[in-house]
Design an enzyme around this catalytic site. Structure first.
Site, PDB file in Angstrom:
ATOM      1  N   ASN A   1       0.750   9.352  -2.225  1.00 10.22           N
ATOM      2  CA  ASN A   1      -0.710   9.438  -2.230  1.00 10.22           C
ATOM      3  C   ASN A   1      -1.149   9.757  -0.804  1.00 10.22           C
ATOM      4  O   ASN A   1      -1.115   8.884   0.061  1.00 10.22           O
ATOM      5  CB  ASN A   1      -1.276   8.089  -2.710  1.00 10.22           C
TER       6      ASN A   1
ATOM      7  N   LYS B   1      -4.036  10.407   0.269  1.00 13.02           N
ATOM      8  CA  LYS B   1      -5.408   9.956   0.551  1.00 13.02           C
ATOM      9  C   LYS B   1      -6.184  11.091   1.252  1.00 13.02           C
ATOM     10  O   LYS B   1      -5.921  12.254   0.974  1.00 13.02           O
ATOM     11  CB  LYS B   1      -5.380   8.656   1.367  1.00 13.02           C
TER      12      LYS B   1
ATOM     13  N   HIS C   1      -7.619   3.308  -7.903  1.00 12.13           N
ATOM     14  CA  HIS C   1      -6.998   2.851  -6.654  1.00 12.13           C
ATOM     15  C   HIS C   1      -7.901   1.793  -6.006  1.00 12.13           C
ATOM     16  O   HIS C   1      -9.130   1.879  -6.106  1.00 12.13           O
ATOM     17  CB  HIS C   1      -6.794   4.038  -5.712  1.00 12.13           C
TER      18      HIS C   1
ATOM     19  N   GLU D   1      -8.876   1.408  -3.117  1.00 13.10           N
ATOM     20  CA  GLU D   1      -9.884   1.971  -2.204  1.00 13.10           C
ATOM     21  C   GLU D   1     -11.079   2.510  -2.996  1.00 13.10           C
ATOM     22  O   GLU D   1     -12.220   2.459  -2.531  1.00 13.10           O
ATOM     23  CB  GLU D   1      -9.248   3.053  -1.321  1.00 13.10           C
TER      24      GLU D   1
ATOM     25  N   GLU E   1      -0.437  -2.664  -6.861  1.00 15.57           N
ATOM     26  CA  GLU E   1      -0.614  -2.541  -5.416  1.00 15.57           C
ATOM     27  C   GLU E   1      -1.397  -3.745  -4.902  1.00 15.57           C
ATOM     28  O   GLU E   1      -2.630  -3.771  -5.000  1.00 15.57           O
ATOM     29  CB  GLU E   1      -1.382  -1.268  -5.090  1.00 15.57           C
TER      30      GLU E   1
ATOM     31  N   GLY F   1      -1.478  -0.331   3.530  1.00 10.55           N
ATOM     32  CA  GLY F   1      -1.764   0.164   4.873  1.00 10.55           C
ATOM     33  C   GLY F   1      -1.702  -0.915   5.945  1.00 10.55           C
ATOM     34  O   GLY F   1      -2.104  -0.692   7.081  1.00 10.55           O
TER      35      GLY F   1
ATOM     36  N   SER G   1       2.611  -0.460   1.593  1.00 13.57           N
ATOM     37  CA  SER G   1       3.527  -0.430   2.749  1.00 13.57           C
ATOM     38  C   SER G   1       4.986  -0.193   2.360  1.00 13.57           C
ATOM     39  O   SER G   1       5.900  -0.760   2.959  1.00 13.57           O
ATOM     40  CB  SER G   1       3.396  -1.721   3.574  1.00 13.57           C
TER      41      SER G   1
ATOM     42  N   GLY H   1       1.656   5.442   0.263  1.00 13.31           N
ATOM     43  CA  GLY H   1       0.544   6.010   1.016  1.00 13.31           C
ATOM     44  C   GLY H   1       1.026   6.575   2.339  1.00 13.31           C
ATOM     45  O   GLY H   1       1.597   7.670   2.402  1.00 13.31           O
ATOM     46  N   GLY H   2       0.860   5.797   3.400  1.00 10.00           N
ATOM     47  CA  GLY H   2       1.155   6.248   4.760  1.00 10.00           C
ATOM     48  C   GLY H   2       2.492   6.958   4.919  1.00 10.00           C
ATOM     49  O   GLY H   2       2.568   8.036   5.529  1.00 10.00           O
TER      50      GLY H   2
HETATM   51  P1  PGA Z   1       0.409   2.421   1.918  1.00  9.25           P
HETATM   52  O1  PGA Z   1      -0.611   2.809   0.735  1.00  9.25           O
HETATM   53  O2  PGA Z   1       1.779   2.866   1.467  1.00  9.25           O
HETATM   54  O3  PGA Z   1      -0.079   3.175   3.117  1.00  9.25           O
HETATM   55  O4  PGA Z   1       0.340   0.945   2.079  1.00  9.25           O
HETATM   56  C1  PGA Z   1      -0.264   2.671  -0.601  1.00  9.25           C
HETATM   57  C2  PGA Z   1      -1.400   3.118  -1.476  1.00  9.25           C
HETATM   58  O5  PGA Z   1      -2.551   2.851  -1.141  1.00  9.25           O
HETATM   59  O6  PGA Z   1      -1.189   3.760  -2.527  1.00  9.25           O
END
Ligand code: PGA
Length: 256
Positions: free
Chosen positions: A11, A13, A98, A100, A170, A176, A216, A237-238
Site C-alpha cells: 500500500n 498510500k 483502511h 487512515e 492492522e 507506521g 510495520s 505500507g512504508g
Molecule cells: P506500515 O503501514 O507498514 O507503514 O505500518 C501498513 C498499512 O497502513 O497498511
C-alpha cells in the site's frame, strides 16, 4: 490445516509520482515478476494506476490494486473514483476501510459494507481492513472492536461474495510506528477474527478466508509473522515503497 496461498500487498498510500512509480515497478518486475509462491499486489495512488497497469500488462504474478473507491456507480461526487473506472484500468483489488480512511475521512462500518458491494459489483476483490487503536488495546477492548467491525462491515455477503474478500488485520498502534505486533499477539487476533467468520459463514468459508497482517511489516519480521497458522499474508505500507525491502518481504513471507 487448510491451504491458503499467501497474499502480500503493498500500500503506497499518498506516495510516488508517476516517474517514481515507473522506477519501482521496473525493479519489482525484475525481482518478483515471476515469483509464484504468493499472490502479490501493489496499490499505487490513483494517479499512477494507469501507468503501472500498462507496465504490468504481461506480468502474471503482480496484480494491481487501488487504495479506495467510491460506493456509488457514478455521479456528482467531485474528486471520487468509481469501481468501474478502476476495473477498466485492470485493477483487480481494492483496499477498503483502511484505518487512515476511518480516522481522517470518517469511514464507518456501514460505508465499508457499501464499498465492498460496489467493488464486488465491478469484479474487484476487496481487501478490507480492521484493527483496534492503542487505547482500545490497552482498555482490553480489542475483541469487541474486531467483532463490531466484522459484523458491521463484512457480514452481509453471500458465500460467493465472501470468497472474493481478503481481510487485513492492522492494529492501528502498529501502523507506521515501527511497533509491530509479535507473531503471537497477531495470531491471537487472527484466530479470534477467523472464529467470528466461522460463526457467520461456517467452517468451510472461514477455512478459505485469507487474513493478512499489516502494521510495520519489514523484511526482518515478515517470516515470524507469516509463519503463524492464521496469518495468510501481509499488507505493507512504508516498506513497500522500496523495491528491495518489498521484494525481501515477499520472499521471507514464504520462507519456512
Ligand atoms: P506500515 O503501514 O507498514 O507503514 O505500518 C501498513 C498499512 O497502513 O497498511
Amino acid at each position: 490445516m487448510p491451504y491458503r496461498k499467501k497474499i502480500i500487498a503493498g500500500n503506497w498510500k499518498m506516495n510516488k509520482t508517476n516517474n517514481e512509480a515507473k522506477v519501482i515497478v521496473h525493479d519489482l518486475i525484475l525481482e518478483i515478476g515471476k515469483f509464484d509462491d504468493a499472490d502479490i499486489v501493489i496499490c499505487p495512488p490513483f494517479t499512477a494506476l494507469s501507468i503501472v497497469s500498462e507496465m504490468l500488462l504481461d506480468i502474471q504474478n503482480i496484480k494491481l490494486g487501488a487504495q479506495n473507491l467510491h460506493q456509488a456507480s457514478h455521479g456528482a461526487y467531485t474528486g471520487e473514483v468509481s469501481a468501474a473506472m478502476l476495473r477498466e484500468l485492470f485493477v483487480r483489488h481494492v483496499i477498503i476501510g483502511h484505518s487512515e480512511r476511518r480516522q481522517y475521512f470518517g469511514e464507518t462500518d456501514k460505508l465499508v459494507a457499501e464499498k465492498i458491494k460496489a467493488a464486488l459489483g465491478a469484479a474487484l476483490k476487496p481487501i478490507v481492513c480492521i484493527g483496534e487503536t492503542l487505547q482500545q488495546r490497552e482498555a482490553n477492548q480489542w475483541k469487541k472492536v474486531i467483532e463490531t467491525q466484522i459484523r458491521g462491515g463484512i457480514s452481509g455477503l453471500d458465500e460467493k461474495e465472501i470468497s472474493e474478500v481478503v481481510v487485513a488485520y492492522e492494529p492501528v498502534w502498529a501502523i507506521g510506528t515501527g511497533k509491530v505486533a509479535t507473531g503471537e499477539q497477531a495470531q491471537e487476533v487472527h484466530a479470534f477474527a477467523r472464529g467470528i467468520f466461522k460463526d457467520i459463514y461456517g467452517q468451510a468459508v472461514s477455512d478459505k478466508l485469507r487474513i493478512q497482517y499489516g502494521g510495520s511489516v519489514k523484511p526482518e519480521n515478515a517470516q515470524e509473522l507469516l509463519n503463524q497458522p492464521d496469518i495468510d499474508g501481509a499488507l505493507v505500507g512504508g516498506a513497500s515503497l522500496d523495491a528491495r525491502s518489498f521484494t525481501a518481504i515477499v520472499k521471507n513471507s514464504c520462507a519456512k
